[in-house]
Design an enzyme around this catalytic site. Sequence first.
Site, PDB file in Angstrom:
ATOM      1  N   LYS A 162       0.550  -1.360  -0.253  1.00  0.00           N
ATOM      2  CA  LYS A 162       0.142  -0.201  -0.033  1.00  0.00           C
ATOM      3  C   LYS A 162       1.125   1.124  -0.388  1.00  0.00           C
ATOM      4  CE  LYS A 162      -3.669  -3.322   2.225  1.00  0.00           C
ATOM      5  NZ  LYS A 162      -4.691  -2.861   3.054  1.00  0.00           N
ATOM      6  N   GLN A 191      -4.995  -2.260   8.846  1.00  0.00           N
ATOM      7  CA  GLN A 191      -4.773  -3.344   8.524  1.00  0.00           C
ATOM      8  C   GLN A 191      -5.751  -4.713   9.123  1.00  0.00           C
ATOM      9  OE1 GLN A 191      -3.068  -4.111   5.092  1.00  0.00           O
ATOM     10  NE2 GLN A 191      -3.558  -5.699   5.601  1.00  0.00           N
ATOM     11  N   ASP A 248     -12.176   1.630   3.366  1.00  0.00           N
ATOM     12  CA  ASP A 248     -11.659   0.251   3.166  1.00  0.00           C
ATOM     13  C   ASP A 248     -13.580  -0.008   2.848  1.00  0.00           C
ATOM     14  OD1 ASP A 248      -9.439  -1.124   3.054  1.00  0.00           O
ATOM     15  OD2 ASP A 248      -9.111  -0.667   4.927  1.00  0.00           O
TER      16      ASP A 248
END
Length: 283
Positions: free
Chosen positions: A52, A96, A119
Amino acid sequence: MYKIIDGKEVSSFIKSRVKEEVAVLGEKGIKSTLAVIIVGDDPASRVYVNNKKRACEATGIVSREYAMTQETTEAELLELISRLNEEKEVNGILCQLPLPRHIDEKKVIDAINPEKDVDVFSEVNVGKMWIGDYDVASCTPKGVIELLDYYGIALEGKNCVIIGRSNIVGKPMASLLLEKNATVTICHSRTADLSFFTRNADVIIAAVGRKRFVTADMVKDGAVVIDVGINRDENGKLCGDVDFENVKEKCSFITPVPGGCGPMTIAVLMKNTLAVTKKQNNV
Ligand code: NAD
């Protein structure tokens, strides 16, 4: 003759478009910043976070990493998120997953301001997707749609079968396919006679997490097969959910693993970070 869908090519294309737009924002004095939180030392999470970070560098998005130890308490993590929610320079926040067992993932997801939830895991953003009124869409499913669009694969009226009903892949995939006017079936571990559904599918999207789960006898001639799965084979090599070597001959289009859906998830994450930055700056 089948055609391989090249996720590396499509993800590069998307990232180059994001880079152009980030540069235009830069000329207006607007920076786009993504805060990535990682808790603990899970090696797979570390790889994802590094990828990322690299994608941010490639697109001109500023990445900030918040690495916290395995012993971090839920309260400490929530406190960091609350601070990032308030910080004007931070446009997108992601934490995460998976988190250490002593931290409640749902609480953490709910703590992220939906306007910064790149997300698209928050209840608000998931709801917005389902009613078709959204700025950001779930990264992996949206990546699948981008692949299909890029290759000009029409979905209207098509029989699409998703295998897997997770909140991250299967369910949001259904929402995006419905938006494309496809007829959607979600199959899962309790589906009776899975092959009945897959053999009638124009498009199969596999998100199961089991190697060589989709076999040639489950696929009709000319089908489009999208493999979201990420598994390891007997030799430790990355592979998807589809028995690629045998299934490909029956397909019109098929994604490989690696190099299919994988790179798309992060490309869409960059797209989402850009989208929330524009929204927050009224651009
Ligand atoms: P999950 O474990 O949450 O869901 C798996 C789904 O498969 C479940 O809904 C289950 O009902 C279904 N399933 C299990 N056994 C089945 C069977 N016998 N018949 C029919 N359905 C069955 O997994 P997930 O998070 O949705 O991920 C699925 C796969 O996609 C994994 O391999 C994961 O690593 C991969 N993944 C890839 C990306 C990417 O960026 N490419 C992103 C997310 C997940």
